[in-house]
Design an enzyme around this catalytic site. Structure first.
Site, PDB file in Angstrom:
ATOM      1  N   ALA A 145      22.467  25.915 -72.411  1.00 23.48           N
ATOM      2  CA  ALA A 145      21.576  27.031 -72.750  1.00 23.48           C
ATOM      3  C   ALA A 145      20.361  26.510 -73.507  1.00 23.48           C
ATOM      4  O   ALA A 145      19.314  26.264 -72.913  1.00 23.48           O
ATOM      5  CB  ALA A 145      22.333  28.081 -73.559  1.00 23.48           C
ATOM      6  N   THR A 190      21.614  20.194 -60.200  1.00 23.79           N
ATOM      7  CA  THR A 190      21.688  19.983 -61.660  1.00 23.79           C
ATOM      8  C   THR A 190      23.136  20.160 -62.118  1.00 23.79           C
ATOM      9  O   THR A 190      23.660  19.339 -62.883  1.00 23.79           O
ATOM     10  CB  THR A 190      20.764  20.969 -62.415  1.00 23.79           C
ATOM     11  OG1 THR A 190      19.429  20.797 -61.948  1.00 23.79           O
ATOM     12  CG2 THR A 190      20.801  20.717 -63.916  1.00 23.79           C
ATOM     13  N   GLY A 210      26.472  28.872 -72.527  1.00 18.84           N
ATOM     14  CA  GLY A 210      25.492  29.291 -71.522  1.00 18.84           C
ATOM     15  C   GLY A 210      26.084  29.295 -70.129  1.00 18.84           C
ATOM     16  O   GLY A 210      26.480  28.250 -69.607  1.00 18.84           O
ATOM     17  N   LYS A 228       2.864  16.204 -66.805  1.00 19.53           N
ATOM     18  CA  LYS A 228       3.188  17.601 -67.113  1.00 19.53           C
ATOM     19  C   LYS A 228       1.895  18.399 -67.161  1.00 19.53           C
ATOM     20  O   LYS A 228       0.846  17.880 -67.551  1.00 19.53           O
ATOM     21  CB  LYS A 228       3.864  17.688 -68.500  1.00 19.53           C
ATOM     22  CG  LYS A 228       4.705  18.916 -68.693  1.00 19.53           C
ATOM     23  CD  LYS A 228       6.078  18.756 -68.073  1.00 19.53           C
ATOM     24  CE  LYS A 228       6.914  20.006 -68.189  1.00 19.53           C
ATOM     25  NZ  LYS A 228       8.257  19.834 -67.648  1.00 19.53           N
ATOM     26  N   PHE A 235      27.237  28.345 -65.191  1.00 23.48           N
ATOM     27  CA  PHE A 235      28.211  29.093 -64.393  1.00 23.48           C
ATOM     28  C   PHE A 235      28.824  28.187 -63.314  1.00 23.48           C
ATOM     29  O   PHE A 235      30.047  28.170 -63.118  1.00 23.48           O
ATOM     30  CB  PHE A 235      27.538  30.306 -63.741  1.00 23.48           C
ATOM     31  CG  PHE A 235      28.507  31.282 -63.148  1.00 23.48           C
ATOM     32  CD1 PHE A 235      28.947  32.378 -63.879  1.00 23.48           C
ATOM     33  CD2 PHE A 235      28.999  31.107 -61.856  1.00 23.48           C
ATOM     34  CE1 PHE A 235      29.853  33.283 -63.337  1.00 23.48           C
ATOM     35  CE2 PHE A 235      29.910  32.001 -61.304  1.00 23.48           C
ATOM     36  CZ  PHE A 235      30.336  33.093 -62.042  1.00 23.48           C
TER      37      PHE A 235
HETATM   38  P1  NAD Z   1      19.438  30.055 -67.239  1.00 22.13           P
HETATM   39  O1  NAD Z   1      18.327  30.746 -67.931  1.00 22.13           O
HETATM   40  O2  NAD Z   1      19.810  30.439 -65.858  1.00 22.13           O
HETATM   41  O3  NAD Z   1      20.780  30.143 -68.116  1.00 22.13           O
HETATM   42  C1  NAD Z   1      20.820  30.033 -69.506  1.00 22.13           C
HETATM   43  C2  NAD Z   1      21.997  30.857 -69.985  1.00 22.13           C
HETATM   44  O4  NAD Z   1      22.138  30.634 -71.380  1.00 22.13           O
HETATM   45  C3  NAD Z   1      21.804  32.355 -69.777  1.00 22.13           C
HETATM   46  O5  NAD Z   1      22.948  32.924 -69.171  1.00 22.13           O
HETATM   47  C4  NAD Z   1      21.571  32.886 -71.192  1.00 22.13           C
HETATM   48  O6  NAD Z   1      22.034  34.217 -71.364  1.00 22.13           O
HETATM   49  C5  NAD Z   1      22.380  31.892 -71.997  1.00 22.13           C
HETATM   50  N1  NAD Z   1      21.980  31.800 -73.400  1.00 22.13           N
HETATM   51  C6  NAD Z   1      20.745  31.883 -73.935  1.00 22.13           C
HETATM   52  N2  NAD Z   1      20.804  31.778 -75.272  1.00 22.13           N
HETATM   53  C7  NAD Z   1      22.100  31.610 -75.590  1.00 22.13           C
HETATM   54  C8  NAD Z   1      22.815  31.438 -76.801  1.00 22.13           C
HETATM   55  N3  NAD Z   1      22.193  31.437 -77.987  1.00 22.13           N
HETATM   56  N4  NAD Z   1      24.152  31.278 -76.750  1.00 22.13           N
HETATM   57  C9  NAD Z   1      24.803  31.307 -75.557  1.00 22.13           C
HETATM   58  N5  NAD Z   1      24.185  31.485 -74.377  1.00 22.13           N
HETATM   59  C10 NAD Z   1      22.861  31.622 -74.397  1.00 22.13           C
HETATM   60  O7  NAD Z   1      19.058  28.505 -67.326  1.00 22.13           O
HETATM   61  P2  NAD Z   1      19.654  27.318 -66.449  1.00 22.13           P
HETATM   62  O8  NAD Z   1      18.774  27.074 -65.299  1.00 22.13           O
HETATM   63  O9  NAD Z   1      21.125  27.521 -66.260  1.00 22.13           O
HETATM   64  O10 NAD Z   1      19.427  26.091 -67.439  1.00 22.13           O
HETATM   65  C11 NAD Z   1      20.275  25.884 -68.540  1.00 22.13           C
HETATM   66  C12 NAD Z   1      19.724  24.724 -69.377  1.00 22.13           C
HETATM   67  O11 NAD Z   1      19.618  23.557 -68.558  1.00 22.13           O
HETATM   68  C13 NAD Z   1      18.298  24.964 -69.926  1.00 22.13           C
HETATM   69  O12 NAD Z   1      18.178  24.301 -71.164  1.00 22.13           O
HETATM   70  C14 NAD Z   1      17.417  24.288 -68.894  1.00 22.13           C
HETATM   71  O13 NAD Z   1      16.182  23.888 -69.455  1.00 22.13           O
HETATM   72  C15 NAD Z   1      18.272  23.089 -68.547  1.00 22.13           C
HETATM   73  N6  NAD Z   1      17.965  22.528 -67.215  1.00 22.13           N
HETATM   74  C16 NAD Z   1      18.082  23.303 -66.104  1.00 22.13           C
HETATM   75  C17 NAD Z   1      17.790  22.766 -64.857  1.00 22.13           C
HETATM   76  C18 NAD Z   1      17.916  23.581 -63.585  1.00 22.13           C
HETATM   77  O14 NAD Z   1      17.843  22.999 -62.500  1.00 22.13           O
HETATM   78  N7  NAD Z   1      18.109  24.883 -63.658  1.00 22.13           N
HETATM   79  C19 NAD Z   1      17.375  21.423 -64.753  1.00 22.13           C
HETATM   80  C20 NAD Z   1      17.286  20.656 -65.919  1.00 22.13           C
HETATM   81  C21 NAD Z   1      17.586  21.223 -67.145  1.00 22.13           C
END
Ligand code: NAD
Length: 369
Positions: A242, A148, A178, A78, A184
């Site tokens: 989220a 993912t 989230g 990292k 979504f």
């Molecule tokens: P994103 O930022 O696109 O979506 C997060 C969503 O959560 C947003 O719509 C936000 O408004 C909502 N949110 C934030 N705080 C909230 C709360 N208190 N209550 C309800 N909703 C809330 O992020 P993402 O890419 O969809 O990732 C989601 C999670 O998965 C994160 O923890 C991320 O670290 C993890 N993750 C993502 C990936 C990836 O490929 N995108 C890979 C591994 C892990």
């Protein structure tokens, strides 16, 4: 604490200081038993060097386990950049980071994480080939939230298989926290399969978009709930997509679900919350296994982008989880401990084949450039 005591089992820590560009960064390489280290680059205005170092050490160790679980022939690493992503980014800063990474001769690959974007790494990749997760227009694999989300769906199927004797994901009720890039897409798939949803998001646009999508799909079994109400709804599976730390003493008390399966990183506030879930007969799918689809995609990118191949590899999340659930049941341990054992056994089995120094050469699969 003495620096080397803090490093503990980490193989290498590189402190980068380039006054010309303002780069102050720490690259932590935890373990390269399974292959060269990989792990994203986080940019954050850490208050002290100590905070930045702790984050780099903790996150790089997590990557070792995530890579082992996903079987991607990489180890854990990292980078953290000490700086404010809103103010301190320049192309020169990322080119400087690229030069540091190149100096490691293929021992470490990086890409985006919190506070950095694929565009930042377009600058870094001018200095090194050891960048993954780059935009499609630069020959990369594009949006990693697609695999993912697919991995979360495989996680739900594996969990339903164990809980209900069928991997059908329709006809069940899910509570999704989230509705961003991952949540979504998971919600869409579940609606298409005929499932019922409780959903929450702090962003009302995301909720409106999903309600609209549900109408298009023709499944209106969605209830929108506010904030913390999501923890207590009467659903079969809680799908956190989220925040981290959402499985804690307060939320475990109100959970009515039979399982927790989602993409959010570091869902358990502390590891012992995995034991409490087990005591309450709530099946927990370890987050780093379920959310590995993005890692699978970026590590696969070195063969040249191929979405179909990534989707096939992402299917392995199903079997890995079944294996973890079986091990947890047989040994009477939490799924967190079972997942860690699973990864440690995989590293132990390969440690005689891969040695610490075998990664100073470019890995054989680097054919992208
Ligand atoms: P994103 O930022 O696109 O979506 C997060 C969503 O959560 C947003 O719509 C936000 O408004 C909502 N949110 C934030 N705080 C909230 C709360 N208190 N209550 C309800 N909703 C809330 O992020 P993402 O890419 O969809 O990732 C989601 C999670 O998965 C994160 O923890 C991320 O670290 C993890 N993750 C993502 C990936 C990836 O490929 N995108 C890979 C591994 C892990």
């Amino acid at each position: 604490m003495d620096f080397f005591t803090k490093m503990n089992e980490h193989e290498q820590v590189i402190i980068c200081n380039d006054p010309k560009t303002g780069l102050k960064a720490i690259i932590a390489i935890h373990n390269t038993t399974l292959g060269p280290a990989t792990g994203g680059c986080r940019m954050y205005p850490y208050q002290t060097f100590e905070h930045a170092l702790n984050d780099a050490l903790r996150l790089s160790k997590g990557m070792t386990y995530k890579c082992a679980a996903a079987d991607v022939d990489f180890g854990g690493g990292k980078t953290v950049i000490i700086g404010d992503p809103a103010k301190d980014k320049t192309p020169e800063l990322f080119r400087s980071l690229g030069q540091y990474i190149d100096s490691l001769n293929g021992r470490y690959y990086t890409g985006t994480d919190m506070g950095t974007t694929p565009e930042d790494f377009v600058h870094a990749m001018k200095e090194t080939n050891c960048i993954v997760g780059i935009p499609e227009e630069y020959g990369g694999s594009g949006d990693s939230s697609v695999p993912t989300a697919q991995g979360v769906v495989y996680g739900l199927k594996a969990t339903n298989q164990v809980l209900f004797g069928s991997n059908d994901i329709g006809e069940k009720t899910y509570a999704i926290q989230g509705l961003g890039k991952v949540g979504f897409k998971v919600a869409e798939t579940l609606l298409e399969e005929g499932a019922s949803l409780y959903v929450t998001d702090i962003n009302s646009d995301a909720i409106q978009q999903l309600l609209h999508r549900a109408q298009e799909i023709g499944n209106n079994q969605i209830k929108v709930v506010q904030g913390n109400d999501i923890y207590g709804v009467d659903a079969d599976v809680f799908v956190p997509c989220a925040l981290g730390g959402i499985i804690n003493d307060d939320t475990i008390d109100v959970l009515k679900v039979k399982a927790v399966v989602g993409s959010a990183n570091n869902q358990l506030l502390e590891d012992h919350h995995g034991d409490i879930l087990k005591q309450k007969n709530i099946v927990y799918a370890p987050d780093y296994i379920v959310n590995a689809g993005g890692l699978i995609q970026v590590s696969d990118e070195l063969y040249g982008p191929n979405k179909k191949r990534v989707m096939n590899k992402t299917k392995a999340i199903y079997n890995s989880l079944i294996e973890v659930y079986r091990h947890s049941e047989e040994k009477g341990i939490s799924t967190v401990d079972a997942a860690n054992h699973f990864c440690e056994e995989r590293m132990e089995a390969r440690k005689h084949r891969n040695s610490f120094f075998s990664h100073h050469k470019r890995p054989k699969w680097e054919i992208r450039h």
